[in-house]
Design an enzyme around this catalytic site. Structure first.
Site, PDB file in Angstrom:
ATOM      1  N   TRP A 100      35.096  17.535  17.357  1.00 24.06           N
ATOM      2  CA  TRP A 100      35.321  17.139  18.755  1.00 24.06           C
ATOM      3  C   TRP A 100      36.781  16.823  19.012  1.00 24.06           C
ATOM      4  CZ3 TRP A 100      31.751  19.187  21.229  1.00 24.06           C
ATOM      5  CH2 TRP A 100      30.417  19.122  20.838  1.00 24.06           C
ATOM      6  N   ASP A 170      37.780   9.289  23.148  1.00 26.04           N
ATOM      7  CA  ASP A 170      36.483   9.918  23.371  1.00 26.04           C
ATOM      8  C   ASP A 170      35.468   9.029  22.653  1.00 26.04           C
ATOM      9  OD1 ASP A 170      34.178  11.410  23.350  1.00 26.04           O
ATOM     10  OD2 ASP A 170      35.051  13.184  22.390  1.00 26.04           O
ATOM     11  N   LYS A 194      24.334  10.655  24.662  1.00 29.04           N
ATOM     12  CA  LYS A 194      24.062  10.093  23.338  1.00 29.04           C
ATOM     13  C   LYS A 194      23.557   8.660  23.456  1.00 29.04           C
ATOM     14  CE  LYS A 194      26.435  13.790  21.863  1.00 29.04           C
ATOM     15  NZ  LYS A 194      27.776  14.373  21.980  1.00 29.04           N
TER      16      LYS A 194
HETATM   17  C1  LIG Z   1      28.659  15.385  22.087  1.00 25.37           C
HETATM   18  C2  LIG Z   1      30.105  15.108  22.040  1.00 25.37           C
HETATM   19  C3  LIG Z   1      31.019  15.819  22.836  1.00 25.37           C
HETATM   20  C4  LIG Z   1      30.613  16.959  23.725  1.00 25.37           C
HETATM   21  O1  LIG Z   1      30.087  16.520  24.890  1.00 25.37           O
HETATM   22  P1  LIG Z   1      29.673  17.516  26.088  1.00 25.37           P
HETATM   23  O2  LIG Z   1      29.101  16.554  27.066  1.00 25.37           O
HETATM   24  O3  LIG Z   1      28.726  18.504  25.530  1.00 25.37           O
HETATM   25  O4  LIG Z   1      30.937  18.154  26.583  1.00 25.37           O
HETATM   26  C5  LIG Z   1      32.349  15.443  22.763  1.00 25.37           C
HETATM   27  N1  LIG Z   1      32.761  14.446  21.972  1.00 25.37           N
HETATM   28  C6  LIG Z   1      31.908  13.761  21.185  1.00 25.37           C
HETATM   29  C7  LIG Z   1      32.424  12.660  20.314  1.00 25.37           C
HETATM   30  C8  LIG Z   1      30.564  14.072  21.198  1.00 25.37           C
HETATM   31  O5  LIG Z   1      29.704  13.382  20.414  1.00 25.37           O
END
Ligand SMILES: *Cc1c(COP(=O)(O)O)cnc(C)c1O
Length: 361
Positions: A100, A170, A194
């Site tokens: 990511w 993030d 999540k």
């Molecule tokens: C799942 C995830 C993403 C991707 O998210 P999307 O909503 O599919 O764009 C990005 N960063 C992390 C840390 C994730 O767990």
């Protein structure tokens, strides 16, 4: 009702009580005689949902009053792009701790000078690289980190001290999972699917002092400018009303459960039960991540052979445990231990893992 123990990494399990409340609101929202998906996003009723979700986030995370709470579509991946489009002028620093953060780095490179000042790629992202602010040159517009590596399972357990350089994170897979000083970050983004609700909405928390520096150029589409979402309180275009409604319900549930102190203690307890095997049966369950950096949210394990890993995933499914297959990039087993996973589910899974090792070791 046939609900099983669900350890999917995202979209992920939601609390049953939240789903039950949602079911009612599907047909008749607060006695309006219409469901929550069927009413105007400009109605007083929906605006109160949006406001409630913002206030709950502020309370739960203890956010500074100057923080703007924005709801944006396009997932965390759109934030990979919006962050540099809005803030990268001179250069941006990134720490690479998995797939990511790699994705975020790629988007920054499209926009301008991107310095990767730390990486754990040399050991398949099995640790969090050490950071010292002397690694920054001082002219960076921000440093970006990924607080939890959802795929490989390493998590930042301290917050990097960046001095005057703004910190961007993030937090898609660990927001609201533990007490944490959320005010140390200038911008946080997290896809809801999540730990916060269903897919479709991304929460963006941005301090006003940092937002002031965002790109307001007409050349950037208003949909891509944070200022638009701030000016219009996330109602410039039709927001994902259902996802925001669900987010509010999940946050209400979190408050009712006792907030981050309680949920953090629970997550810790569940993670300890599930990591126990790496310590007690290290020849069978090999922990993938250096112990100090182990994630409380995504627990990754390797077994002696890939065949045994497949067998475990299949037998677990038979036994009522869903979603244990590791990501295709990392292989192995991944147990996603988000807020909505009850202690009982972790206990039952620990029992299953114990027995599986006894039969197959
Ligand atoms: C799942 C995830 C993403 C991707 O998210 P999307 O909503 O599919 O764009 C990005 N960063 C992390 C840390 C994730 O767990």
């Amino acid at each position: 009702m046939g609900r099983i123990y669900n350890f999917y990494p995202g979209p992920a399990a939601l609390p049953l009580s939240v789903l039950q409340k949602a079911q009612e609101a599907l047909f008749d929202f607060r006695g309006m005689g219409a469901g929550v998906m069927e009413i105007s996003h400009r109605s007083a009723e929906f605006e109160s949902v949006l406001l409630s979700a913002q206030q709950r986030l502020k309370r739960l995370l203890g956010l500074d009053p100057s923080t703007h709470i924005l709801f944006i579509q396009g997932g965390a991946r759109l934030q990979f792009a919006m962050v540099p489009m809005n803030f990268l002028q001179t250069a941006a620093a990134y720490i690479e701790t998995g797939n990511w953060s790699e994705g975020a780095i790629k988007e920054a490179r499209r926009v301008g000078e991107t310095r990767v000042i730390g990486s754990s790629a040399d050991r398949q992202y099995a640790y969090i690289p050490s950071f010292d602010k002397s690694q920054l040159r001082g002219d960076e517009d921000y440093l970006h980190i990924t607080t939890n590596n959802t795929i490989y399972g390493a998590q930042w357990h301290s917050i990097p001290d960046t001095g005057k350089i703004p910190l961007v994170a993030d937090m898609s897979s660990d927001i609201a999972s533990r007490p944490h000083d959320y005010n140390r970050y200038d911008l946080i983004y997290a896809g809801a699917q999540k730990n916060l609700g269903p897919a479709g909405v991304t929460v963006v928390l941005v301090k006003d002092s940092f937002a002031q520096k965002a790109n307001r150029s007409d050349k950037l589409s208003p949909m891509l400018r944070y200022q638009t979402y701030i000016d219009k309180n996330s109602l410039y275009n039709t927001p994902p009303v259902w996802s925001i409604f669900m987010l509010d319900l999940v946050l209400e549930w979190l408050e009712d459960e006792g907030g981050l102190a309680e949920i953090g203690a629970r997550n810790q307890k569940k993670a300890e039960m599930l990591y126990r095997f790496c310590d007690e049966r290290p020849d069978f369950y090999k922990g993938c991540i250096d112990r100090p950096d182990r994630s409380l949210m995504n627990i990754t394990l390797r077994l002696p052979t890939e065949d045994l890993e497949k067998k475990l995933v299949a037998e677990a499914k038979q036994a009522g445990f869903l979603g244990l297959k590791g990501h295709k990039l990392s292989g192995g087993i991944r147990i996603s231990n988000y807020n909505a996973i009850p202690v009982e589910a972790a206990e039952k899974l620990a029992g299953f893992l114990d027995e599986f090792a006894r039969k197959n070791a």
